[in-house]
Design an enzyme around this catalytic site. Sequence first.
Site, PDB file in Angstrom:
ATOM      1  N   ALA A  71       0.314  -1.302   0.316  1.00  0.00           N
ATOM      2  CA  ALA A  71      -0.490  -0.149   0.414  1.00  0.00           C
ATOM      3  C   ALA A  71       1.371   0.799   0.491  1.00  0.00           C
ATOM      4  O   ALA A  71       0.029   2.286  -0.540  1.00  0.00           O
ATOM      5  CB  ALA A  71      -1.154  -0.461   1.029  1.00  0.00           C
ATOM      6  N   ASN A 153      -6.177   3.571  10.506  1.00  0.00           N
ATOM      7  CA  ASN A 153      -4.992   2.470  10.344  1.00  0.00           C
ATOM      8  C   ASN A 153      -4.602   2.576  12.808  1.00  0.00           C
ATOM      9  O   ASN A 153      -4.420   1.019  13.070  1.00  0.00           O
ATOM     10  CB  ASN A 153      -3.790   2.295  10.829  1.00  0.00           C
ATOM     11  CG  ASN A 153      -2.754   3.849  10.227  1.00  0.00           C
ATOM     12  OD1 ASN A 153      -3.562   4.583   9.855  1.00  0.00           O
ATOM     13  ND2 ASN A 153      -1.643   3.942  10.767  1.00  0.00           N
ATOM     14  N   SER A 201      -3.732  -3.253   0.200  1.00  0.00           N
ATOM     15  CA  SER A 201      -2.021  -4.533   0.473  1.00  0.00           C
ATOM     16  C   SER A 201      -2.600  -5.846   1.271  1.00  0.00           C
ATOM     17  O   SER A 201      -3.456  -5.825   1.791  1.00  0.00           O
ATOM     18  CB  SER A 201      -1.750  -3.535   2.180  1.00  0.00           C
ATOM     19  OG  SER A 201      -0.282  -4.207   2.645  1.00  0.00           O
ATOM     20  N   ALA A 202      -1.660  -6.781   0.660  1.00  0.00           N
ATOM     21  CA  ALA A 202      -2.384  -7.934   0.625  1.00  0.00           C
ATOM     22  C   ALA A 202      -1.896  -8.190   2.758  1.00  0.00           C
ATOM     23  O   ALA A 202      -2.902  -9.286   2.713  1.00  0.00           O
ATOM     24  CB  ALA A 202      -1.224  -9.087  -0.370  1.00  0.00           C
ATOM     25  N   THR A 241       9.233  -7.094 -13.670  1.00  0.00           N
ATOM     26  CA  THR A 241       8.368  -8.528 -13.746  1.00  0.00           C
ATOM     27  C   THR A 241       6.975  -8.400 -13.203  1.00  0.00           C
ATOM     28  O   THR A 241       7.888  -8.145 -12.018  1.00  0.00           O
ATOM     29  CB  THR A 241       9.203  -9.270 -14.359  1.00  0.00           C
ATOM     30  OG1 THR A 241      10.501  -9.451 -15.007  1.00  0.00           O
ATOM     31  CG2 THR A 241       8.970 -10.712 -14.209  1.00  0.00           C
ATOM     32  N   CYS A 325       3.593   4.459  16.459  1.00  0.00           N
ATOM     33  CA  CYS A 325       2.637   3.520  15.697  1.00  0.00           C
ATOM     34  C   CYS A 325       3.511   3.382  14.780  1.00  0.00           C
ATOM     35  O   CYS A 325       3.031   2.527  13.823  1.00  0.00           O
ATOM     36  CB  CYS A 325       1.395   4.404  15.363  1.00  0.00           C
ATOM     37  SG  CYS A 325       0.236   3.792  17.287  1.00  0.00           S
TER      38      CYS A 325
HETATM   39  C1  LIG Z   1      -4.092   2.846   6.151  1.00  0.00           C
HETATM   40  C2  LIG Z   1      -2.388   2.619   5.796  1.00  0.00           C
HETATM   41  N1  LIG Z   1      -1.499   2.552   4.818  1.00  0.00           N
HETATM   42  C3  LIG Z   1      -1.274   2.086   4.264  1.00  0.00           C
HETATM   43  C4  LIG Z   1       0.409   1.527   4.557  1.00  0.00           C
HETATM   44  C5  LIG Z   1       1.306   0.361   4.306  1.00  0.00           C
HETATM   45  O1  LIG Z   1       0.871  -0.278   3.963  1.00  0.00           O
HETATM   46  P1  LIG Z   1       2.413  -1.467   3.214  1.00  0.00           P
HETATM   47  O2  LIG Z   1       3.442  -2.089   4.807  1.00  0.00           O
HETATM   48  O3  LIG Z   1       1.376  -2.423   2.007  1.00  0.00           O
HETATM   49  O4  LIG Z   1       2.787  -0.591   2.536  1.00  0.00           O
HETATM   50  C6  LIG Z   1       0.133   0.883   5.983  1.00  0.00           C
HETATM   51  C7  LIG Z   1       0.190  -0.469   6.548  1.00  0.00           C
HETATM   52  O5  LIG Z   1       0.853   0.189   8.153  1.00  0.00           O
HETATM   53  C8  LIG Z   1      -2.024   1.450   6.094  1.00  0.00           C
HETATM   54  O6  LIG Z   1      -2.710   1.420   7.791  1.00  0.00           O
END
Ligand SMILES: Cc1ncc(COP(=O)(O)O)c(C=O)c1O
Length: 409
Positions: A71, A153, A201-202, A241, A325
């Site tokens: 993400a 989050n 995000s997976a 890729t 955090c």
């Molecule tokens: C709201 C939010 N956005 C983005 C991210 C980043 O995701 P990733 O760990 O897949 O880069 C997170 C994860 O911490 C998230 O909670």
Amino acid sequence: MPYLDHAATTPVDPRVHRRMALCMEREGTFGNPSSTHSWGRAAAALVDEAAGQVAGLVNADSAGMVWTSGATEADNLAILGAARFAANRQRGRHVISARTEHAAVLEPLQQLEREGMEVTLLPPETDGSVTADAVAAALRDDTVLVSLMHVNNETGTVHDIAGIGEVLRDHPARFHVDAAQSAGRLLIDAEGWGVDLLSLSAHKVYGPKGVGALWVRRRPRVRLEPLLFGGGQQGGVRPGTLAPHLIAGMGEACAIAAEQLPAEGPRLAALRQRLLDRLLALDAVVLNGQRDGCPHVLNLSFGCVNGDALQAELEGLGVSAGSACSSSEQGPSHVLRALGVPDALAHSSLRFSPGRWTTEADVDRAASLVAMAVERLRAFSPAWREFVQGANLVELYGVNPGRGHASKE
Ligand SMILES: Cc1ncc(COP(=O)(O)O)c(C=O)c1O
């Protein structure tokens, strides 16, 4: 000890793991999806299937799926890509977002400011939300992008994405939504809500780390300046890729999440409520966020407790401390600060995040461990003595009484 930190990351579901293993070895679908032979075509078909599975979870057209490393990259591509595309065509240089966004959104916004764009960061309401009215008031003719997360989050606060999408319906600004936390926990209707760009995000949905997606609307077409340059894969928007095992894992994880959502959402909400009831039974506890926030995130501040000592006491429990955090954040969380939580209370906050395998017994165990730690620490706390003698949290911390819900005031 219970793991209650699923907002940070989740373990891979065994079904996902099996699916991924099938992609990697000689007998599996290991080909390069760009190759034209049968190995390549098989891998490309797998990637297409995964796009359908991910799109199914968020109600989006699968043709718009752009695979990323997670993400963070999806947020960067959406924000830098959409804003630079508009600015390069003299369509405007103004972007709207919120103070409570993830660093993966705030930092690319800072980069845009360095490039001469203007960013409005909306302050949240007392429950952490940014309303559709606030977005409408900030919107200008030269606004080219609005970026707001679906679920926060740290606090679990849910934004009214449908309402904000409605405000933007007749405005040319692109609408980006970071759905990393809401996917698999709340219904998402990217098409219906008028979202143009959606980050996923997976590893937040029981899939592997290192893969995510940015869904990009095709009708009407949303265009982005790429961040990477190379072999032209994914229409040149994000070349490189593709990793079929990661992508197939993300697809499988999203398919399972979609299937389980109708039962899993209410189950998690009940666990969250159970934890909330048990911990609000303690005195001087403040809820940060919405009472009925996203089912997998609960953030509470424990008054009259030293935050460092609380963390040390709970070292073995899988919860996140509110004091830092993210790995790049030193002081109290920027999210809690934006909500008006005094630093001392932010420092003694904990985020609880139940998940797929969390049971009522896990929640009860966590609640009793926290209660015991809080009671132990309060025995040494001068602030607690004042509280017991009748002082309230406003006097002790200057906390805004209209904010959150304290158990005793
Ligand atoms: C709201 C939010 N956005 C983005 C991210 C980043 O995701 P990733 O760990 O897949 O880069 C997170 C994860 O911490 C998230 O909670």
